[in-house]
Design a protein around this motif. Sequence first.
Motif, PDB file in Angstrom:
ATOM      1  N   UNK A 159      -3.747 -54.901 -80.707  1.00 11.33           N
ATOM      2  CA  UNK A 159      -4.182 -53.645 -81.308  1.00 11.33           C
ATOM      3  C   UNK A 159      -4.207 -53.752 -82.828  1.00 11.33           C
ATOM      4  N   UNK A 160      -3.169 -54.332 -83.404  1.00 15.23           N
ATOM      5  CA  UNK A 160      -3.131 -54.492 -84.859  1.00 15.23           C
ATOM      6  C   UNK A 160      -4.236 -55.442 -85.323  1.00 15.23           C
ATOM      7  N   UNK A 161      -4.497 -56.487 -84.542  1.00 15.19           N
ATOM      8  CA  UNK A 161      -5.576 -57.423 -84.882  1.00 15.19           C
ATOM      9  C   UNK A 161      -6.913 -56.683 -84.936  1.00 15.19           C
ATOM     10  N   UNK A 162      -7.174 -55.836 -83.930  1.00 15.98           N
ATOM     11  CA  UNK A 162      -8.448 -55.114 -83.910  1.00 15.98           C
ATOM     12  C   UNK A 162      -8.554 -54.133 -85.084  1.00 15.98           C
ATOM     13  N   UNK A 163      -7.445 -53.483 -85.434  1.00 16.16           N
ATOM     14  CA  UNK A 163      -7.455 -52.573 -86.592  1.00 16.16           C
ATOM     15  C   UNK A 163      -7.784 -53.333 -87.870  1.00 16.16           C
ATOM     16  N   UNK A 164      -7.173 -54.501 -88.024  1.00 11.33           N
ATOM     17  CA  UNK A 164      -7.453 -55.304 -89.228  1.00 11.33           C
ATOM     18  C   UNK A 164      -8.889 -55.798 -89.235  1.00 11.33           C
ATOM     19  N   UNK A 165      -9.379 -56.220 -88.079  1.00 12.27           N
ATOM     20  CA  UNK A 165     -10.770 -56.692 -88.015  1.00 12.27           C
ATOM     21  C   UNK A 165     -11.737 -55.604 -88.467  1.00 12.27           C
ATOM     22  N   UNK A 166     -11.494 -54.380 -88.014  1.00 13.13           N
ATOM     23  CA  UNK A 166     -12.359 -53.260 -88.386  1.00 13.13           C
ATOM     24  C   UNK A 166     -12.295 -53.005 -89.889  1.00 13.13           C
ATOM     25  N   UNK A 167     -11.084 -53.064 -90.458  1.00 13.25           N
ATOM     26  CA  UNK A 167     -10.934 -52.839 -91.899  1.00 13.25           C
ATOM     27  C   UNK A 167     -11.565 -53.964 -92.700  1.00 13.25           C
ATOM     28  N   UNK A 168     -11.380 -55.202 -92.261  1.00 15.80           N
ATOM     29  CA  UNK A 168     -11.948 -56.355 -92.973  1.00 15.80           C
ATOM     30  C   UNK A 168     -13.471 -56.307 -92.940  1.00 15.80           C
ATOM     31  N   UNK A 169     -14.030 -55.939 -91.788  1.00 16.79           N
ATOM     32  CA  UNK A 169     -15.489 -55.826 -91.688  1.00 16.79           C
ATOM     33  C   UNK A 169     -16.016 -54.756 -92.642  1.00 16.79           C
ATOM     34  N   UNK A 170     -15.275 -53.658 -92.802  1.00 15.31           N
ATOM     35  CA  UNK A 170     -15.716 -52.602 -93.709  1.00 15.31           C
ATOM     36  C   UNK A 170     -15.635 -53.057 -95.169  1.00 15.31           C
ATOM     37  N   UNK A 171     -14.543 -53.734 -95.536  1.00 17.67           N
ATOM     38  CA  UNK A 171     -14.395 -54.219 -96.910  1.00 17.67           C
ATOM     39  C   UNK A 171     -15.336 -55.384 -97.210  1.00 17.67           C
ATOM     40  N   UNK A 172     -15.688 -56.150 -96.189  1.00 26.53           N
ATOM     41  CA  UNK A 172     -16.599 -57.282 -96.379  1.00 26.53           C
ATOM     42  C   UNK A 172     -17.909 -56.828 -96.994  1.00 26.53           C
ATOM     43  N   UNK A 173     -18.364 -55.642 -96.611  1.00 24.49           N
ATOM     44  CA  UNK A 173     -19.655 -55.148 -97.081  1.00 24.49           C
ATOM     45  C   UNK A 173     -19.534 -54.307 -98.350  1.00 24.49           C
ATOM     46  N   UNK A 174     -18.394 -54.395 -99.044  1.00 26.54           N
ATOM     47  CA  UNK A 174     -18.209 -53.672-100.307  1.00 26.54           C
ATOM     48  C   UNK A 174     -17.801 -54.643-101.415  1.00 26.54           C
ATOM     49  N   UNK A 175     -18.695 -55.553-101.777  1.00 29.66           N
ATOM     50  CA  UNK A 175     -18.339 -56.532-102.822  1.00 29.66           C
ATOM     51  C   UNK A 175     -18.083 -55.875-104.173  1.00 29.66           C
ATOM     52  N   UNK A 176     -18.738 -54.739-104.439  1.00 32.38           N
ATOM     53  CA  UNK A 176     -18.507 -54.044-105.708  1.00 32.38           C
ATOM     54  C   UNK A 176     -17.079 -53.561-105.835  1.00 32.38           C
ATOM     55  N   UNK A 177     -16.534 -53.017-104.743  1.00 36.68           N
ATOM     56  CA  UNK A 177     -15.144 -52.569-104.747  1.00 36.68           C
ATOM     57  C   UNK A 177     -14.208 -53.751-104.969  1.00 36.68           C
TER      58      UNK A 177
END
Length: 615
Positions: A159-177
Amino acid sequence: MSAPESPHSSYCKQLERFERIGGVLRERSRALSWTRLAIVVAAIALVWPALFADRLSAHWLWLPLAAFVLVAVVHENVERRCRRARRASEVLRRAVDRVEGDWIGHGPDGSRFIDAEHPYASDLDLFGPGSLFEFLCAARTADGEARLAGWLAHPADPRKVRDRQEAIAELRDRPGLRLDLALLGARIGSTVDTRRLVQWARSPAILRQRWPQWIAATLGIANVATFTAWLAPVFQQAVEAARGGERIDVFAGAAPFFISLVASMAFTALHGGRVRQALHDADRPQHDLELLAGVLERIQRETFDSAELRGLTEDLRVAGVVPSRAIDRLTRIVQIEESRHNAIFRALGGMVFAGTHLAYAMEHWRSRYGSAVAVWIDAVARFEALSSLARHAHENPADLFPTVDDGPVALDARGLAHPLLPIETAVRNDVALARDGTRLWVVSGSNMAGKSTLLRTTGINVALALAGAPVRATEMRLSTLQIGASMRIVDSLREGTSHLYAEIKRLHAIVELCKESRPVLFLLDEVLHGTNSSDRRAGAAAVVRSLLQAGAIGMVTTHDLALARIADELGDAGANVHFVDHMRDGKLAFDYTLRPGPVQKGNALELMRATGLEV
């Protein structure tokens, strides 16, 4: 549709843009420097006709002064933008080098996290020069580095792995941030001591009782009142004396003020030490918090969809206020305290006990927000760890998120490659354990054929997968696993430990690891090669059977063909695979491709003949 832009191309374009902006700003800064000098020269030229020659009104001197102040403000703004452009260029230049493969030695390598007793960190090169940690880490704070290291060294639940995957995928597409945070964090790593900051925030109050503040307020009022009552008549006498009146009696009516002053000095002697300590102790923490405030404020400006990132931003409001605003309050208190060093303010502030009131204000801030400081730092650490893995995902778009579940023990990976090897030259292989009942692979082949690399490739990708990161594979599915590796055994002269004994201790630790809740993935390289072949075969077979009986899956490498029989003895639970080599122009050549079955020949004799030895 056009193909998406590669990370290398994107970084190069951004680098070119910031270098161009930096060049323009540097030229503008030089022009403003000359402008400021010209204004000073003009002001000097106006001094004589305005003040001494009586040719010009002195009011004209306000013109160059106002112009100088205006240009100075503009110049400071340009310089700030210039510094930001320079830092952005440095960050992007390192990003280009990293994507091109030049990353070793250019960041924290995590050597402080090396633990010789860890079941797999040293074997898989998680920490140290040229390690996975150095390849991944984008953290600027010590806590962020520690959080990333913990994720790599301690597998998470599905469950924690899936939560991190979702967060990493979201941050992956925000290079400006991620770029903004890299720029804001550039000053943090070498200056902010988060451990000392949390210690200050959690330490007991220095000023526990309120009555000294009430006495300070009372004495301050008395000082001002008696000082005013003393000087008002003196001032009146001075006016009358100027008109030809009587002589001034300066000390008339001064007794109440001096009594109040003596009482104030006695109070300061009794209570001033704790006040000074409170002010001194808050100076460095405020500076550290001010640096963190920019990072916290930038995170809070974002709106996130993933549960992990939403929870992180909600944690920042633990004290019921936005962290950057709370830190601004402490900053204003400290700025006022620092202004007390001004001679005029020191005299007036001492009379009304400004230091005492500021110290109590700091203590009040600490009592209200002190418990939140650790939460803020923890949130920054979590965000930095996620951002590090998101940068890795962005820069390696072909890598994918594996499927991690609570199902039966299994590891099934297609197109698996080592993430630290160049993606263009890395040879990919498939790994499947427990999918069809095969729980053990005996990997045979000659030296340098790729056996150890296969084990490290498997282990490091499993570590990435269970940290929530993308893996270097075309497809990967695995259950929750705990890695146990015996690949890089070091003897100890100081402890009197031979290589064989050190390896036996590690094997025992892996067997003991099987008694914990998670199934074990064991990776044993050239197991027991420090003993004779008979003991080696018997010992290796016993260890493997113990591990399999405990529910583990794994791989054992060997270049001893006798050990390959272990897989045959296990029936469907074991399988032999191998790497091959061949001589080409008198040199060994390898294709690093995994094949079924045991290796059929060695290369030692051919290699000896190739070097001129008669065999």
